[in-house]
Design a protein around this motif. Structure first.
Motif, PDB file in Angstrom:
ATOM      1  N   TYR A  57       7.553 -20.069 -56.337  1.00 55.41           N
ATOM      2  CA  TYR A  57       7.031 -19.995 -55.412  1.00 55.41           C
ATOM      3  C   TYR A  57       7.463 -19.519 -54.387  1.00 55.41           C
ATOM      4  O   TYR A  57       8.869 -19.829 -54.290  1.00 55.41           O
ATOM      5  N   PHE A  88       0.049 -29.598 -53.976  1.00 57.01           N
ATOM      6  CA  PHE A  88       0.438 -29.240 -52.772  1.00 57.01           C
ATOM      7  C   PHE A  88       1.485 -30.481 -52.265  1.00 57.01           C
ATOM      8  O   PHE A  88      -0.186 -31.005 -52.138  1.00 57.01           O
ATOM      9  N   CYS A 150       8.319 -28.493 -49.395  1.00 55.87           N
ATOM     10  CA  CYS A 150       6.816 -28.444 -50.001  1.00 55.87           C
ATOM     11  C   CYS A 150       6.974 -29.125 -51.204  1.00 55.87           C
ATOM     12  O   CYS A 150       7.985 -28.846 -51.845  1.00 55.87           O
ATOM     13  N   VAL A 152       5.575 -28.506 -55.108  1.00 50.36           N
ATOM     14  CA  VAL A 152       4.432 -27.583 -55.660  1.00 50.36           C
ATOM     15  C   VAL A 152       4.545 -27.557 -57.185  1.00 50.36           C
ATOM     16  O   VAL A 152       4.973 -28.858 -58.004  1.00 50.36           O
TER      17      VAL A 152
END
Length: 206
Positions: A57, A88, A150, A152
């Motif tokens: 990602y 997320f 983040c 994920v």
């Protein structure tokens, strides 16, 4: 003896009911977003170890610098077409390894999201497969660097803790943000005082 057997049977049924009620969370994780217990570590409580890089990602921002009150668009997306994600948790942290956050993260467009971990964080509020998540960060303060970071989740046992991050650096002059806030507050006070003086003058004339 008969009563004891009945009691044991009832206890077994009660335990079975508890297990059945808990099964949705066991199977799907947290479809309504990261719980508050995950805010500090950003680690899903999925009963599995975090996946290792590479992370499929990307995280991009509309600007890699910020000034007082800027609103920056952030996009979390899959690097390849086959790599969707279900969940997320993103936070705006001056220090990636500390839980304190700054500014405000908010959903943009049709993104279904919530803020279980406070204004400086955002998480999914449903668990459908996603190819991207777009949200905004409204800057506050004058930290030298703020990292949008983040975790994920691709599947219950496939997730990357703090797997993607994007630093945004402060481009203004240190101390100007707090001064700007003070100036706006002073201006408001002057306006209120002016209105009060005008009202008093009107009442006196009347």
């Amino acid at each position: 003896m008969f009563q004891m057997e009945n009691m044991m049977m009832m206890m077994k049924i009660a335990v079975l009911c508890v297990i059945i009620l808990a099964m949705p969370d066991i199977v799907t994780g947290y479809p309504s977003g990261a719980p508050s217990g995950a805010c500090e570590s950003m680690t899903p409580n999925h009963g599995a170890p975090a996946s290792v890089p590479p992370v499929p990602y990307t995280l991009t921002v509309s600007s890699t610098t910020y000034n007082c009150g800027d609103v920056i668009t952030v996009t979390l997306a899959n690097a390849t077409s086959g790599d969707t994600f279900k969940g997320f948790l993103c936070q705006a942290r001056p220090d990636v390894n500390r839980s304190s956050t700054v500014g405000k993260l908010a959903a943009s467009g049709a993104l279904a999201a919530t803020t279980n971990c406070g204004d400086g964080a955002i998480t999914h509020s449903e668990s459908s497969d996603k190819i991207s998540a777009v949200f905004t960060w409204t800057a506050s303060g004058d930290n030298p660097t703020v990292n949008i970071v983040c975790t994920v989740v691709k599947a219950k046992t496939t997730f990357w803790v703090k797997g993607v991050r994007q630093p945004i650096t402060f481009s203004g002059t240190t101390g100007t943000c707090s001064k700007a806030m003070g100036s706006r507050g002073s201006g408001f006070l002057v306006l209120v005082l002016s209105i009060l003086v005008a009202l008093q003058w009107k009442l006196t004339v009347a």
